[in-house]
Write a protein that holds these residues in place. Structure first.
Motif, PDB file in Angstrom:
ATOM      1  N   TYR A 145       0.839  -1.207   0.000  1.00 39.03           N
ATOM      2  CA  TYR A 145       0.000   0.000   0.000  1.00 39.03           C
ATOM      3  C   TYR A 145       0.870   1.253   0.000  1.00 39.03           C
ATOM      4  CZ  TYR A 145      -3.394  -3.446   1.702  1.00 39.03           C
ATOM      5  OH  TYR A 145      -4.191  -4.558   1.840  1.00 39.03           O
ATOM      6  N   ASP A 174      -0.905   6.667   1.802  1.00 39.60           N
ATOM      7  CA  ASP A 174      -2.276   7.151   2.013  1.00 39.60           C
ATOM      8  C   ASP A 174      -3.277   5.993   2.042  1.00 39.60           C
ATOM      9  OD1 ASP A 174      -2.380   6.365  -0.592  1.00 39.60           O
ATOM     10  OD2 ASP A 174      -3.036   8.306  -1.399  1.00 39.60           O
ATOM     11  N   THR A 192      -3.780   3.594  -0.352  1.00 43.50           N
ATOM     12  CA  THR A 192      -4.206   2.981  -1.625  1.00 43.50           C
ATOM     13  C   THR A 192      -3.330   1.769  -1.928  1.00 43.50           C
ATOM     14  OG1 THR A 192      -2.816   4.573  -2.801  1.00 43.50           O
ATOM     15  CG2 THR A 192      -5.149   5.081  -2.665  1.00 43.50           C
ATOM     16  N   MET A 207      -1.109  -0.453  -4.050  1.00 46.88           N
ATOM     17  CA  MET A 207      -0.254  -0.235  -5.213  1.00 46.88           C
ATOM     18  C   MET A 207       0.026  -1.538  -5.944  1.00 46.88           C
ATOM     19  SD  MET A 207       2.463   2.104  -3.199  1.00 46.88           S
ATOM     20  CE  MET A 207       3.719   2.063  -4.486  1.00 46.88           C
ATOM     21  N   HIS A 219      -7.754  -2.970  -7.755  1.00 43.90           N
ATOM     22  CA  HIS A 219      -6.886  -2.374  -6.732  1.00 43.90           C
ATOM     23  C   HIS A 219      -7.621  -1.293  -5.942  1.00 43.90           C
ATOM     24  CE1 HIS A 219      -3.774  -4.492  -8.884  1.00 43.90           C
ATOM     25  NE2 HIS A 219      -2.847  -4.092  -8.005  1.00 43.90           N
ATOM     26  N   ASP A 220      -8.406  -0.494  -6.701  1.00 37.69           N
ATOM     27  CA  ASP A 220      -9.057   0.664  -6.061  1.00 37.69           C
ATOM     28  C   ASP A 220     -10.014   0.260  -4.942  1.00 37.69           C
ATOM     29  OD1 ASP A 220      -7.706   2.005  -7.910  1.00 37.69           O
ATOM     30  OD2 ASP A 220      -9.442   2.705  -9.069  1.00 37.69           O
ATOM     31  N   CYS A 247      -9.508  -1.857  -2.763  1.00 37.01           N
ATOM     32  CA  CYS A 247      -8.769  -2.418  -1.620  1.00 37.01           C
ATOM     33  C   CYS A 247      -7.989  -1.351  -0.863  1.00 37.01           C
ATOM     34  CB  CYS A 247      -7.819  -3.500  -2.107  1.00 37.01           C
ATOM     35  SG  CYS A 247      -8.676  -4.881  -2.853  1.00 37.01           S
ATOM     36  N   VAL A 248      -8.508  -0.136  -0.854  1.00 36.26           N
ATOM     37  CA  VAL A 248      -7.818   0.924  -0.097  1.00 36.26           C
ATOM     38  C   VAL A 248      -8.018   0.684   1.406  1.00 36.26           C
ATOM     39  CG1 VAL A 248      -9.836   2.419  -0.380  1.00 36.26           C
ATOM     40  CG2 VAL A 248      -7.635   3.446   0.160  1.00 36.26           C
TER      41      VAL A 248
END
Ligand code: FES
Ligand SMILES: [Fe+2]
Length: 377
Positions: free
Chosen positions: A117, A120, A122, A124, A137-138, A140-141
């Motif tokens: 991550y 922040d 997010t 990666m 991916h988005d 799984c923040v």
């Protein structure tokens, strides 16, 4: 709410919601009941600002530390944009705890399968996930929580509609202004494992009635129990003043801070910024008790010794630091048997709510606040 919890709450109101001269402590089960502890987590610690650290502990991007608030594993991280964030420390893959290892790194890598991550939160990179259909991916923040720095202290609020912290603390900020607390440096830290309910220490910290019995040599000679007095703050904190005997100047290790009021040089004050930020504000330093509460009968205590950088600019700063550490250690060592004894007594079948002395007004204040929070819809 179960019938037994509703009854207990009624007992609590009867004990506490009356003038100090007629009040008792909360009933012992408020300190020992898992149901009350659960209610405190939900209604008090998940809905209020909780102090977790000092901003100076994570000065650079990527610096971080782990802490649990109300059972929620958090990672407090300084981002590349210099912002401090409170991120969930639970991996979005299969719930491994993050941030236990490296104390500083440009990314946050999960030790289990190396999902990685950004600072922040997010996501990666997630190795070998290319065959998982529709994997985004988005999505799984890492969740983040409200986080503010006030006077150099990092606070977290787990609720989704947190009021800004500073608003409710304005009068306290005015009183603290001469101490310039955001500039204070950590001169030392002492850690203790405390096998008691968190309120046992909060009560102990907020009354000086015990000085002649528990601290006959450390506190009572200069800060006698009988002249201590609590304030009726009607605010989200309790305050207890401990004037020096005969109005004399307090002896200090470091130079007293510039610009503090005369009264602060002739005694000291302690505060509980609710729910659990215990602060002793002295003429030359500030002592902060950070409680990391993990069960109804246990918390980890870290005592932070905070002094002004100028005060450390002397040849014997190291000696003074160790005196400060030893002093804080010694005083707390005197309080430990009292807290241990109270915890054991609370579990007795014959324990009941006890009457309060006029010197225990700050306990009364904080217990009224606690009842109001537990009753808040
Ligand atoms: S649990 Fe974190 S990567 Fe698998
Ligand atoms: Fe004490």
């Amino acid at each position: 709410m179960s019938a037994s919890l509703a009854n207990l709450m009624e007992e609590g109101r009867n004990a506490v919601l009356r003038p100090l001269a007629q009040a008792s402590t909360l009933p012992p089960r408020f300190y020992t009941s898992p149901d009350i502890f659960e209610a405190e987590r939900e209604r008090v610690f998940r809905r209020n600002w909780v102090s977790v650290g000092r901003a100076s502990e994570i000065p650079d991007a990527g610096d971080r530390f782990r802490i649990d608030v109300a059972g929620e594993p958090l990672m407090i991280v300084r981002g590349k944009d210099t912002q401090i964030r409170a991120l969930s420390a639970v991996c979005r893959h299969r719930w491994m705890l993050l941030g236990e290892g490296a104390e500083s790194s440009g990314t946050i890598a999960c030790p289990y399968h190396k999902w990685t991550y950004a600072l922040d939160g997010t996501l990666m990179a997630a190795p070998l996930m290319d065959k998982a259909e529709g994997f985004e991916h988005d999505a799984c923040v890492l969740p983040s929580f409200a986080c503010e720095v006030w006077n150099g202290f990092i606070f977290v609020n787990l609720s989704s509609d947190a009021e800004p912290l500073a608003r409710s603390l304005t009068p306290l900020a005015e009183e603290f202004a001469p101490w310039k607390m955001d500039e204070l440096e950590i001169a030392g830290r002492v850690e203790f494992d405390q096998p008691c309910n968190w309120k046992v220490l909060a009560d102990n910290f907020m009354e000086a009635y015990h000085h002649f019995a528990i601290h006959p040599e450390t506190f009572e000679p200069n800060y006698p129990a009988a002249i201590s007095h609590a304030e009726e703050t009607n605010a989200p904190w309790a305050a207890l003043r401990m004037p020096h005997r005969d109005g004399a100047l307090s002896e200090t290790l470091f130079e007293p801070l510039d610009g503090i009021p005369d009264s602060a040089r002739r005694g000291f004050s302690v505060f509980n910024v609710y729910p659990s930020m215990l602060l002793a504000v002295l003429a030359d330093s500030v002592i902060w008790y950070r409680m990391e509460i993990d069960s109804v009968e246990h918390f980890k205590l870290t005592i932070y010794l905070l002094v002004h950088p100028q005060a450390l600019d002397v040849p014997d700063a190291e000696t003074l630091r160790s005196f400060l550490r030893d002093g804080a250690f010694a005083v707390h060592m005197e309080d430990i048997p009292a807290c241990d004894g109270v915890q054991k007594g609370l579990l007795s079948g014959s324990a009941r709510a006890g009457r309060l002395s006029h010197l225990e007004g700050a306990i009364h204040e904080q217990q009224k606040w606690l009842m109001a929070e537990l009753d808040r819809p």
